[in-house]
Write an enzyme that holds these catalytic residues in place. Sequence first.
Site, PDB file in Angstrom:
ATOM      1  N   TYR A  56      -1.530  -1.613  -2.384  1.00 57.64           N
ATOM      2  CA  TYR A  56      -2.350  -1.323  -3.555  1.00 57.64           C
ATOM      3  C   TYR A  56      -1.485  -1.142  -4.801  1.00 57.64           C
ATOM      4  O   TYR A  56      -0.876  -0.104  -5.027  1.00 57.64           O
ATOM      5  CB  TYR A  56      -3.196  -0.066  -3.328  1.00 57.64           C
ATOM      6  CG  TYR A  56      -4.084  -0.121  -2.111  1.00 57.64           C
ATOM      7  CD1 TYR A  56      -4.541  -1.327  -1.582  1.00 57.64           C
ATOM      8  CD2 TYR A  56      -4.475   1.052  -1.476  1.00 57.64           C
ATOM      9  CE1 TYR A  56      -5.355  -1.372  -0.463  1.00 57.64           C
ATOM     10  CE2 TYR A  56      -5.302   1.029  -0.352  1.00 57.64           C
ATOM     11  CZ  TYR A  56      -5.731  -0.180   0.145  1.00 57.64           C
ATOM     12  OH  TYR A  56      -6.533  -0.211   1.256  1.00 57.64           O
ATOM     13  N   HIS A 140      -2.039  -2.285   8.778  1.00 59.74           N
ATOM     14  CA  HIS A 140      -2.867  -2.826   7.705  1.00 59.74           C
ATOM     15  C   HIS A 140      -3.050  -4.340   7.836  1.00 59.74           C
ATOM     16  O   HIS A 140      -2.094  -5.100   7.690  1.00 59.74           O
ATOM     17  CB  HIS A 140      -2.218  -2.498   6.359  1.00 59.74           C
ATOM     18  CG  HIS A 140      -3.144  -2.598   5.193  1.00 59.74           C
ATOM     19  ND1 HIS A 140      -2.707  -2.467   3.887  1.00 59.74           N
ATOM     20  CD2 HIS A 140      -4.485  -2.786   5.118  1.00 59.74           C
ATOM     21  CE1 HIS A 140      -3.731  -2.579   3.069  1.00 59.74           C
ATOM     22  NE2 HIS A 140      -4.822  -2.802   3.787  1.00 59.74           N
TER      23      HIS A 140
END
Length: 332
Positions: A56, A140
Site C-alpha cells: 500500500y 498477501h
Amino acid sequence: MRTRVLGRTDVRVTELAYGAAGIGNLYRPVPDEEAAAAIDAAWDAGIRTFDTAPHYGLGLSERRLGAALRDRPRDTYTVSTKVGRLLVPADGDGDDLAHGFAVPANLRRVWDFSADGVRRSLEASLDRLGLDRVDIVLLHDPDDHAEQALDEAYPALEQLRAEGVVGAIGVGMNQSELPARFLRETDIDVVLLAGRYTLLEQEGLAALLPEAAARGRSVLIGGVFNSGLLTDPKPGATYDYAPVPEPVLERALRLKAVTERHGVPLRAAALRFPLGHPAVASVLTGARSPDEVHDTVEQFRRPVPAALWDDLSAEGLLTTEAPVPVEEKEPS
C-alpha cells in the site's frame, strides 16, 4: 466497540476494523495531516484493529499508520500487516499509479514467498511501523505462488508464531479457493477475504467460510462495498476495480431498493451482513479522512431489521444458506 477473538489465539479484533490502503495514497494523494486525522477519528470511534501492507503506497501506509499509533499504549490495539512483496530500490522516475498508488516510484515490489523473504519483509515492516511487533501477519495475494507460499512462507510464519513474534498468522486474498486450501492443509489462524462475501456475492460461502467455522478459525472480510459499487450503485460505478457490468449493476440497484424500502442505506446493510456468519470476526473498511470514518461508523452502528434480510432472500438477492446478523444492542 465489540471485539471478537481470532480463532484459537489470544488476538482480539474490533468488529469494525480500519483498512489503511487509502492512506497509502490509493488512486490519489492524501495529505499527511488528513491521514493522521482519519486514524485519530477511527480511534475515537472505538476502532482498535488496523490493517496495512508494504504494497500500500510502497510502504507509505505502514509509515503513516505507525506514526499515528506510536504514542498509544501498545497493548490496546491490534495491527495486521502482510508479507510476500519485498520493496527494493528502483532507478525509475514517475509514479506508482500503474499499481494504483499516487506515490513516487522510488521503490519496486519483488514477489518473494521464501522463508527468508518472509522474515526480511516483516523486519522491514516493523521498521516502517516503528513497532517491536505486529499481532497478525498475512501472506498477501499468493495466487501465482501457491506452492512456495505453502512450502516455504507458511512454515516461516508458523515458526514466528511459535517464537511469539506474532500472535496470529494467515492469508489475505480476493479469492476463496486457495485460502480454503490453506485452511485444510495448514494451521493458519485467519483468512482475510476481500470482495467475495458481500451482499452482492457470497462465493466465500461455498467452501471457505464453512471450512473456517468447522476448524474454529476466523475470517476477516474486506471489500464489503465491492470496490465502491455498494456505496452508490449507478452507471459508471466501479466493481472489482473496473467499470461495473450491466447485470451486476442491476443486481446492486435491486439490493438498494430493498434496503431503502426498510429505511436502511445500502452501505449500512453491506457493512453489517458479513458479521452474521459465525466464522467472521471483523469487517475491514478503508477511509482517507475523518468524515469518511464518521460516516462508516454511523452506518455500521445503524440497526438493520430482520425483515430486511428476509426480503432480500425472498427476492433471490441473498442465498438462503447465508446466516444473517441478529441485532444486539452494543454496550455503551
